[in-house]
Design a protein around this motif. Structure first.
Motif, PDB file in Angstrom:
ATOM      1  N   VAL A  73     116.621-102.541  44.109  1.00 49.33           N
ATOM      2  CA  VAL A  73     115.935-103.575  43.331  1.00 49.33           C
ATOM      3  C   VAL A  73     116.205-103.270  41.856  1.00 49.33           C
ATOM      4  O   VAL A  73     116.051-102.138  41.422  1.00 49.33           O
ATOM      5  CB  VAL A  73     114.411-103.551  43.587  1.00 49.33           C
ATOM      6  CG1 VAL A  73     113.691-104.556  42.711  1.00 49.33           C
ATOM      7  CG2 VAL A  73     114.126-103.791  45.057  1.00 49.33           C
ATOM      8  N   VAL A  74     116.625-104.281  41.118  1.00 49.32           N
ATOM      9  CA  VAL A  74     116.868-104.113  39.685  1.00 49.32           C
ATOM     10  C   VAL A  74     115.866-104.979  38.937  1.00 49.32           C
ATOM     11  O   VAL A  74     115.794-106.192  39.154  1.00 49.32           O
ATOM     12  CB  VAL A  74     118.312-104.519  39.301  1.00 49.32           C
ATOM     13  CG1 VAL A  74     118.515-104.394  37.803  1.00 49.32           C
ATOM     14  CG2 VAL A  74     119.317-103.669  40.045  1.00 49.32           C
ATOM     15  N   GLU A  75     115.075-104.346  38.093  1.00 51.37           N
ATOM     16  CA  GLU A  75     114.112-105.064  37.264  1.00 51.37           C
ATOM     17  C   GLU A  75     114.669-105.132  35.840  1.00 51.37           C
ATOM     18  O   GLU A  75     114.874-104.106  35.203  1.00 51.37           O
ATOM     19  CB  GLU A  75     112.758-104.367  37.284  1.00 51.37           C
ATOM     20  CG  GLU A  75     112.091-104.441  38.630  1.00 51.37           C
ATOM     21  CD  GLU A  75     110.722-103.803  38.655  1.00 51.37           C
ATOM     22  OE1 GLU A  75     110.278-103.262  37.621  1.00 51.37           O
ATOM     23  OE2 GLU A  75     110.091-103.835  39.718  1.00 51.37           O
ATOM     24  N   ASN A  76     114.896-106.348  35.380  1.00 49.41           N
ATOM     25  CA  ASN A  76     115.497-106.565  34.067  1.00 49.41           C
ATOM     26  C   ASN A  76     114.401-106.816  33.037  1.00 49.41           C
ATOM     27  O   ASN A  76     113.618-107.740  33.171  1.00 49.41           O
ATOM     28  CB  ASN A  76     116.447-107.756  34.129  1.00 49.41           C
ATOM     29  CG  ASN A  76     117.207-107.965  32.845  1.00 49.41           C
ATOM     30  OD1 ASN A  76     116.997-107.281  31.850  1.00 49.41           O
ATOM     31  ND2 ASN A  76     118.106-108.928  32.877  1.00 49.41           N
ATOM     32  N   SER A  81     116.971-102.076  31.809  1.00 51.56           N
ATOM     33  CA  SER A  81     116.656-102.446  33.186  1.00 51.56           C
ATOM     34  C   SER A  81     116.408-101.185  34.002  1.00 51.56           C
ATOM     35  O   SER A  81     116.914-100.117  33.671  1.00 51.56           O
ATOM     36  CB  SER A  81     117.791-103.275  33.794  1.00 51.56           C
ATOM     37  OG  SER A  81     119.035-102.657  33.595  1.00 51.56           O
ATOM     38  N   LEU A  82     115.602-101.336  35.037  1.00 51.21           N
ATOM     39  CA  LEU A  82     115.264-100.209  35.906  1.00 51.21           C
ATOM     40  C   LEU A  82     115.904-100.396  37.271  1.00 51.21           C
ATOM     41  O   LEU A  82     115.924-101.503  37.807  1.00 51.21           O
ATOM     42  CB  LEU A  82     113.746-100.098  36.072  1.00 51.21           C
ATOM     43  CG  LEU A  82     112.936 -99.792  34.821  1.00 51.21           C
ATOM     44  CD1 LEU A  82     111.450 -99.798  35.146  1.00 51.21           C
ATOM     45  CD2 LEU A  82     113.342 -98.462  34.218  1.00 51.21           C
ATOM     46  N   THR A  83     116.403 -99.319  37.825  1.00 50.38           N
ATOM     47  CA  THR A  83     116.945 -99.318  39.177  1.00 50.38           C
ATOM     48  C   THR A  83     115.875 -98.730  40.084  1.00 50.38           C
ATOM     49  O   THR A  83     115.394 -97.628  39.850  1.00 50.38           O
ATOM     50  CB  THR A  83     118.209 -98.440  39.261  1.00 50.38           C
ATOM     51  OG1 THR A  83     119.115 -98.815  38.249  1.00 50.38           O
ATOM     52  CG2 THR A  83     118.864 -98.573  40.617  1.00 50.38           C
ATOM     53  N   LYS A  84     115.529 -99.480  41.117  1.00 51.58           N
ATOM     54  CA  LYS A  84     114.521 -99.012  42.063  1.00 51.58           C
ATOM     55  C   LYS A  84     115.077 -99.104  43.472  1.00 51.58           C
ATOM     56  O   LYS A  84     115.958 -99.911  43.756  1.00 51.58           O
ATOM     57  CB  LYS A  84     113.246 -99.849  41.957  1.00 51.58           C
ATOM     58  CG  LYS A  84     112.565 -99.712  40.615  1.00 51.58           C
ATOM     59  CD  LYS A  84     111.248-100.440  40.582  1.00 51.58           C
ATOM     60  CE  LYS A  84     110.552-100.165  39.259  1.00 51.58           C
ATOM     61  NZ  LYS A  84     109.183-100.647  39.277  1.00 51.58           N
ATOM     62  N   ILE A  85     114.536 -98.266  44.349  1.00 52.62           N
ATOM     63  CA  ILE A  85     114.926 -98.284  45.754  1.00 52.62           C
ATOM     64  C   ILE A  85     113.679 -98.539  46.590  1.00 52.62           C
ATOM     65  O   ILE A  85     112.654 -97.895  46.391  1.00 52.62           O
ATOM     66  CB  ILE A  85     115.588 -96.961  46.174  1.00 52.62           C
ATOM     67  CG1 ILE A  85     116.942 -96.849  45.524  1.00 52.62           C
ATOM     68  CG2 ILE A  85     115.698 -96.863  47.673  1.00 52.62           C
ATOM     69  CD1 ILE A  85     117.788 -95.735  46.047  1.00 52.62           C
ATOM     70  N   LYS A  86     113.807 -99.491  47.527  1.00 54.69           N
ATOM     71  CA  LYS A  86     112.727 -99.740  48.480  1.00 54.69           C
ATOM     72  C   LYS A  86     112.814 -98.677  49.566  1.00 54.69           C
ATOM     73  O   LYS A  86     113.845 -98.520  50.218  1.00 54.69           O
ATOM     74  CB  LYS A  86     112.901-101.108  49.145  1.00 54.69           C
ATOM     75  CG  LYS A  86     112.650-102.272  48.267  1.00 54.69           C
ATOM     76  CD  LYS A  86     112.790-103.543  49.082  1.00 54.69           C
ATOM     77  CE  LYS A  86     112.967-104.730  48.199  1.00 54.69           C
ATOM     78  NZ  LYS A  86     113.254-105.951  48.959  1.00 54.69           N
ATOM     79  N   TRP A  87     111.744 -97.923  49.731  1.00 53.80           N
ATOM     80  CA  TRP A  87     111.705 -96.916  50.785  1.00 53.80           C
ATOM     81  C   TRP A  87     110.288 -96.802  51.290  1.00 53.80           C
ATOM     82  O   TRP A  87     109.373 -96.560  50.523  1.00 53.80           O
ATOM     83  CB  TRP A  87     112.209 -95.564  50.270  1.00 53.80           C
ATOM     84  CG  TRP A  87     112.145 -94.490  51.294  1.00 53.80           C
ATOM     85  CD1 TRP A  87     111.284 -93.439  51.313  1.00 53.80           C
ATOM     86  CD2 TRP A  87     112.937 -94.361  52.475  1.00 53.80           C
ATOM     87  NE1 TRP A  87     111.501 -92.661  52.421  1.00 53.80           N
ATOM     88  CE2 TRP A  87     112.516 -93.212  53.153  1.00 53.80           C
ATOM     89  CE3 TRP A  87     113.966 -95.117  53.030  1.00 53.80           C
ATOM     90  CZ2 TRP A  87     113.088 -92.792  54.350  1.00 53.80           C
ATOM     91  CZ3 TRP A  87     114.528 -94.694  54.225  1.00 53.80           C
ATOM     92  CH2 TRP A  87     114.098 -93.544  54.863  1.00 53.80           C
ATOM     93  N   GLN A  88     110.101 -97.033  52.569  1.00 56.53           N
ATOM     94  CA  GLN A  88     108.813 -96.966  53.234  1.00 56.53           C
ATOM     95  C   GLN A  88     107.780 -97.845  52.533  1.00 56.53           C
ATOM     96  O   GLN A  88     106.655 -97.436  52.277  1.00 56.53           O
ATOM     97  CB  GLN A  88     108.336 -95.524  53.325  1.00 56.53           C
ATOM     98  CG  GLN A  88     109.218 -94.662  54.192  1.00 56.53           C
ATOM     99  CD  GLN A  88     108.753 -93.228  54.272  1.00 56.53           C
ATOM    100  OE1 GLN A  88     108.022 -92.749  53.417  1.00 56.53           O
ATOM    101  NE2 GLN A  88     109.182 -92.533  55.314  1.00 56.53           N
ATOM    102  N   GLY A  89     108.180 -99.065  52.203  1.00 56.91           N
ATOM    103  CA  GLY A  89     107.269-100.036  51.621  1.00 56.91           C
ATOM    104  C   GLY A  89     106.963 -99.842  50.150  1.00 56.91           C
ATOM    105  O   GLY A  89     106.140-100.556  49.598  1.00 56.91           O
ATOM    106  N   GLN A  90     107.616 -98.893  49.514  1.00 60.95           N
ATOM    107  CA  GLN A  90     107.368 -98.644  48.093  1.00 60.95           C
ATOM    108  C   GLN A  90     108.663 -98.779  47.311  1.00 60.95           C
ATOM    109  O   GLN A  90     109.737 -98.509  47.825  1.00 60.95           O
ATOM    110  CB  GLN A  90     106.825 -97.232  47.870  1.00 60.95           C
ATOM    111  CG  GLN A  90     105.499 -96.965  48.505  1.00 60.95           C
ATOM    112  CD  GLN A  90     105.067 -95.525  48.268  1.00 60.95           C
ATOM    113  OE1 GLN A  90     105.834 -94.702  47.803  1.00 60.95           O
ATOM    114  NE2 GLN A  90     103.819 -95.234  48.597  1.00 60.95           N
ATOM    115  N   ASN A  91     108.528 -99.201  46.049  1.00 59.11           N
ATOM    116  CA  ASN A  91     109.666 -99.226  45.142  1.00 59.11           C
ATOM    117  C   ASN A  91     109.626 -97.961  44.297  1.00 59.11           C
ATOM    118  O   ASN A  91     108.682 -97.748  43.547  1.00 59.11           O
ATOM    119  CB  ASN A  91     109.630-100.456  44.238  1.00 59.11           C
ATOM    120  CG  ASN A  91     110.032-101.714  44.964  1.00 59.11           C
ATOM    121  OD1 ASN A  91     110.621-101.672  46.033  1.00 59.11           O
ATOM    122  ND2 ASN A  91     109.718-102.848  44.377  1.00 59.11           N
ATOM    123  N   ASN A  92     110.631 -97.131  44.439  1.00 57.01           N
ATOM    124  CA  ASN A  92     110.721 -95.882  43.690  1.00 57.01           C
ATOM    125  C   ASN A  92     111.776 -96.029  42.603  1.00 57.01           C
ATOM    126  O   ASN A  92     112.926 -96.338  42.897  1.00 57.01           O
ATOM    127  CB  ASN A  92     111.105 -94.722  44.617  1.00 57.01           C
ATOM    128  CG  ASN A  92     110.088 -94.512  45.701  1.00 57.01           C
ATOM    129  OD1 ASN A  92     108.937 -94.212  45.417  1.00 57.01           O
ATOM    130  ND2 ASN A  92     110.487 -94.683  46.945  1.00 57.01           N
TER     131      ASN A  92
END
Length: 122
Positions: A73-76, A81-92
């Motif tokens: 997931v990329v939040e602009n 911008s932040l790079t996030k990874i969905k893992w076990q229902g959470q964005n890290n």
């Protein structure tokens, strides 16, 4: 020109440069994909490295590509911008993009160790 105007002009130029050079989603995905491939290769024994290379070529890195497409997931925020990874229902949050570059946090190595441990115990 006085110092206040010069300072304001510099801030405006930096802001415009940050907005203009903010990395795209594709740049974030490419960096995460490269990091994921690197982590996978590091998790495999050196004896099995040849098998991994053959497997990666045969499957065309499909596992990594699917992970990147579904999990990144990329939040602009325009300036960055932040790079996030969905893992076990959470964005890290694992990375930051600014001025045309994407930096991945070293904490991703720790997270990868957790994920590999979970997969091995399945």
């Amino acid at each position: 020109m006085n110092k206040k105007r010069i300072f304001a002009l510099v801030i405006i130029l930096i802001t415009v440069a940050a907005i203009w050079t903010n990395p795209t989603r594709e740049q974030h995905e490419r960096v995460v994909k490269e990091k994921a491939e690197h982590l996978i290769k590091n998790q495999i024994d050196h004896k099995k490295q040849g098998f991994l290379d053959i497997g990666m070529r045969l499957f065309g890195n499909q596992v990594v590509q699917q992970f990147v497409e579904k999990g990144v997931v990329v939040e602009n925020y325009y300036l960055f911008s932040l790079t996030k990874i969905k893992w076990q229902g959470q964005n890290n949050t694992i990375g930051l993009g600014a001025f045309g570059k994407v930096w991945i946090s070293p904490k991703i190595d720790e997270k990868a160790d957790e994920i590999i441990a979970i997969i091995k115990n399945m």
